[in-house]
Design an enzyme around this catalytic site. Structure first.
Site, PDB file in Angstrom:
ATOM      1  N   TYR A 148       0.622  -1.831  -0.053  1.00 45.10           N
ATOM      2  CA  TYR A 148       0.283  -0.123   0.340  1.00 45.10           C
ATOM      3  C   TYR A 148       0.725   1.498   0.214  1.00 45.10           C
ATOM      4  CZ  TYR A 148      -4.722  -1.820  -0.356  1.00 45.10           C
ATOM      5  OH  TYR A 148      -6.198  -2.453  -0.003  1.00 45.10           O
ATOM      6  N   GLU A 183       0.955   6.193  -6.650  1.00 49.26           N
ATOM      7  CA  GLU A 183       0.348   7.466  -7.010  1.00 49.26           C
ATOM      8  C   GLU A 183       0.372   8.776  -6.980  1.00 49.26           C
ATOM      9  OE1 GLU A 183      -3.697   6.705  -6.030  1.00 49.26           O
ATOM     10  OE2 GLU A 183      -2.630   5.221  -4.795  1.00 49.26           O
TER      11      GLU A 183
END
Length: 223
Positions: free
Chosen positions: A147, A155
């Site tokens: 994550y 991202e």
């Protein structure tokens, strides 16, 4: 109502999970095959971008499942994850060709795909009643690394690198013409609040980990 839930658990979820496992596995294989063949990370979007966009669109079903109560996940966290990923993919990566060959795309796609292959495999085997303990452990452990990997060097770094192109192209200028800020301003604010929104989801996953692995440990002690 009981027939509906029987149909969902026996037919709908197994069919859905099997298709999502296949889709996510294909995307992961394409990304890694391209990397091995070219010894470069720049081909990740070309090799799997369209498929991942499709799969991420289909992921809205998880929001629907939580909304109508057929899974215990609720609506908020699935919606946050779906909305963030869909914005990243369709509003930025798909629209700005200059960022599609950046290493951040490879990092993001790899982290997402591996996470989802494990997650959907865990769902599918849980429904069948034959999920091995090692897969449960992976499901609730690998996210600790994957994550943050998908978020920071993936991202967020890509959105930051996309800012000059967003400003230069005046991306979505027509849509934002009626409000006192631009899409460039919007993405800048998103970058500032992203870690805080993401932290809520990350801590929620740790809460799930304690619950699921704690139960598993308790069962082993009983045995």
């Amino acid at each position: 109502m009981s027939f509906l839930f029987f149909f969902i658990s026996i037919h709908y979820f197994p069919q859905l999970n099997s298709k999502l496992i296949i889709g996510r596995t294909i995307s992961l294989v394409r990304i890694l095959s391209c990397f091995i063949a070219t010894k470069s990370v720049i081909g990740a979007y070309a090799s799997a971008g369209d498929l991942i966009c499709l799969l991420q669109t289909c992921a809205f079903l998880e929001v629907v499942h939580g909304a109508i109560g057929i899974v215990p996940s609720g609506v908020l966290f699935p919606l946050m994850q779906w909305g963030g990923r869909r914005h990243f993919l369709l509003a930025i990566v798909r629209r700005i060709h200059e960022v599609q060959e950046l290493s951040a795309v490879f990092i993001t796609f790899f982290a997402w795909s591996l996470t989802e292959v494990i997650r959907y495999s865990h769902y599918a085997l849980n429904i069948s009643g034959g999920c091995p303990s090692w897969l449960t452990y992976l499901r609730y452990t690998l996210f600790i690394v994957l994550y943050p990997m998908g978020l920071a060097p993936g991202e967020m770094w890509l959105m930051y690198q996309a800012l000059p192109y967003i400003k230069e192209k005046n991306l979505y200028g027509d849509f934002f013409a009626s409000v006192p800020f631009s899409y460039y301003n919007f993405v800048t604010v998103v970058l500032l609040i992203y870690p805080f929104l993401w932290l809520n989801l990350y801590l929620h996953l740790f809460k799930q980990r304690r619950s699921k692995l704690g139960k598993q440990h308790h069962k082993k002690k009983k045995i």
